[in-house]
Design a protein around this motif. Structure first.
Motif, PDB file in Angstrom:
ATOM      1  N   HIS A  98       0.842  -1.182   0.000  1.00  0.00           N
ATOM      2  CA  HIS A  98       0.000   0.000   0.000  1.00  0.00           C
ATOM      3  C   HIS A  98       0.889   1.249   0.000  1.00  0.00           C
ATOM      4  O   HIS A  98       1.760   1.399   0.863  1.00  0.00           O
ATOM      5  N   GLY A  99       0.717   2.116  -0.981  1.00  0.00           N
ATOM      6  CA  GLY A  99       1.507   3.341  -1.075  1.00  0.00           C
ATOM      7  C   GLY A  99       2.821   3.197  -1.818  1.00  0.00           C
ATOM      8  O   GLY A  99       3.484   4.198  -2.083  1.00  0.00           O
ATOM      9  N   GLU A 100       3.242   1.979  -2.140  1.00  0.00           N
ATOM     10  CA  GLU A 100       4.505   1.784  -2.872  1.00  0.00           C
ATOM     11  C   GLU A 100       4.340   2.290  -4.305  1.00  0.00           C
ATOM     12  O   GLU A 100       3.360   1.982  -4.977  1.00  0.00           O
ATOM     13  N   GLN A 101       5.301   3.065  -4.751  1.00  0.00           N
ATOM     14  CA  GLN A 101       5.236   3.700  -6.068  1.00  0.00           C
ATOM     15  C   GLN A 101       6.338   3.211  -6.989  1.00  0.00           C
ATOM     16  O   GLN A 101       7.481   3.029  -6.551  1.00  0.00           O
ATOM     17  N   ILE A 102       6.018   3.041  -8.265  1.00  0.00           N
ATOM     18  CA  ILE A 102       7.025   2.697  -9.273  1.00  0.00           C
ATOM     19  C   ILE A 102       7.771   3.967  -9.650  1.00  0.00           C
ATOM     20  O   ILE A 102       7.167   4.983  -9.982  1.00  0.00           O
ATOM     21  N   ILE A 103       9.110   3.900  -9.585  1.00  0.00           N
ATOM     22  CA  ILE A 103       9.966   5.041  -9.932  1.00  0.00           C
ATOM     23  C   ILE A 103      10.353   4.981 -11.410  1.00  0.00           C
ATOM     24  O   ILE A 103      10.264   5.958 -12.123  1.00  0.00           O
ATOM     25  N   SER A 104      10.821   3.804 -11.850  1.00  0.00           N
ATOM     26  CA  SER A 104      11.187   3.610 -13.246  1.00  0.00           C
ATOM     27  C   SER A 104      11.127   2.130 -13.589  1.00  0.00           C
ATOM     28  O   SER A 104      11.121   1.273 -12.697  1.00  0.00           O
ATOM     29  N   SER A 105      11.094   1.848 -14.877  1.00  0.00           N
ATOM     30  CA  SER A 105      11.021   0.455 -15.311  1.00  0.00           C
ATOM     31  C   SER A 105      11.828   0.280 -16.596  1.00  0.00           C
ATOM     32  O   SER A 105      11.984   1.216 -17.389  1.00  0.00           O
ATOM     33  N   TYR A 106      12.333  -0.942 -16.755  1.00  0.00           N
ATOM     34  CA  TYR A 106      13.189  -1.291 -17.892  1.00  0.00           C
ATOM     35  C   TYR A 106      12.806  -2.678 -18.369  1.00  0.00           C
ATOM     36  O   TYR A 106      12.428  -3.535 -17.577  1.00  0.00           O
ATOM     37  N   LYS A 107      12.919  -2.891 -19.678  1.00  0.00           N
ATOM     38  CA  LYS A 107      12.416  -4.130 -20.250  1.00  0.00           C
ATOM     39  C   LYS A 107      13.339  -4.664 -21.337  1.00  0.00           C
ATOM     40  O   LYS A 107      13.997  -3.899 -22.033  1.00  0.00           O
ATOM     41  N   THR A 108      13.384  -6.001 -21.426  1.00  0.00           N
ATOM     42  CA  THR A 108      13.983  -6.646 -22.598  1.00  0.00           C
ATOM     43  C   THR A 108      12.802  -7.089 -23.459  1.00  0.00           C
ATOM     44  O   THR A 108      11.725  -6.533 -23.352  1.00  0.00           O
ATOM     45  N   VAL A 109      12.983  -8.100 -24.265  1.00  0.00           N
ATOM     46  CA  VAL A 109      11.882  -8.589 -25.085  1.00  0.00           C
ATOM     47  C   VAL A 109      10.754  -9.121 -24.206  1.00  0.00           C
ATOM     48  O   VAL A 109       9.591  -8.807 -24.411  1.00  0.00           O
ATOM     49  N   ARG A 110      11.093  -9.908 -23.180  1.00  0.00           N
ATOM     50  CA  ARG A 110      10.069 -10.498 -22.312  1.00  0.00           C
ATOM     51  C   ARG A 110      10.252 -10.150 -20.843  1.00  0.00           C
ATOM     52  O   ARG A 110       9.283  -9.959 -20.123  1.00  0.00           O
TER      53      ARG A 110
END
Length: 124
Positions: A30-42
């Motif tokens: 509860h309240g946790e926020q995504i700061i950034s995200s990174y992805k490969t193909v899957r």
């Protein structure tokens, strides 16, 4: 655990949190926020304000997923290597107590210095 090391064929690219957010939403506190995200193909990695969540998509259909939660509270040290002229990839290494070293490789267009600042803000 997801393994983004030198043997990996694909490097992490920045992606919009909305792209991967629904997959990790059930894991967030509860309240946790995504700061950034990174992805490969899957596979992908999400940096929140409490931890790093690495998601390894498995199998032919991709329905099976391995979620690894790496809390900032267990980070003892970290290292960043920026992209250069000939080496276009950036790297982030983190040392976790009880786990050891975890390494992520990013495409050169990733803002690895910003990511280091985010980690410093939660670890120090």
């Amino acid at each position: 655990m997801i393994d983004f090391n030198n043997d990996s064929l694909f490097k992490l690219n920045p992606c919009h949190p909305q792209e991967v957010g629904p997959t990790v939403a059930p894991l967030l506190l509860h309240g946790e926020q995504i700061i950034s995200s990174y992805k490969t193909v899957r596979d992908f990695v999400v940096f929140t304000d409490k931890r790093i969540i690495a998601v390894n998509v498995q199998g032919l259909t991709g329905k099976k997923r391995d979620f690894s939660s790496l809390p900032y509270s267990k980070v003892q040290a970290w290292s960043v290597e920026t992209a250069g002229t000939f080496d276009l990839d950036a790297e982030l290494e983190l040392w976790f107590s009880g786990l050891g070293k975890v390494r992520f490789e990013f495409k050169g267009n990733s803002d690895i210095i910003r990511l280091s600042h985010v980690i410093a803000g939660y670890v120090l």
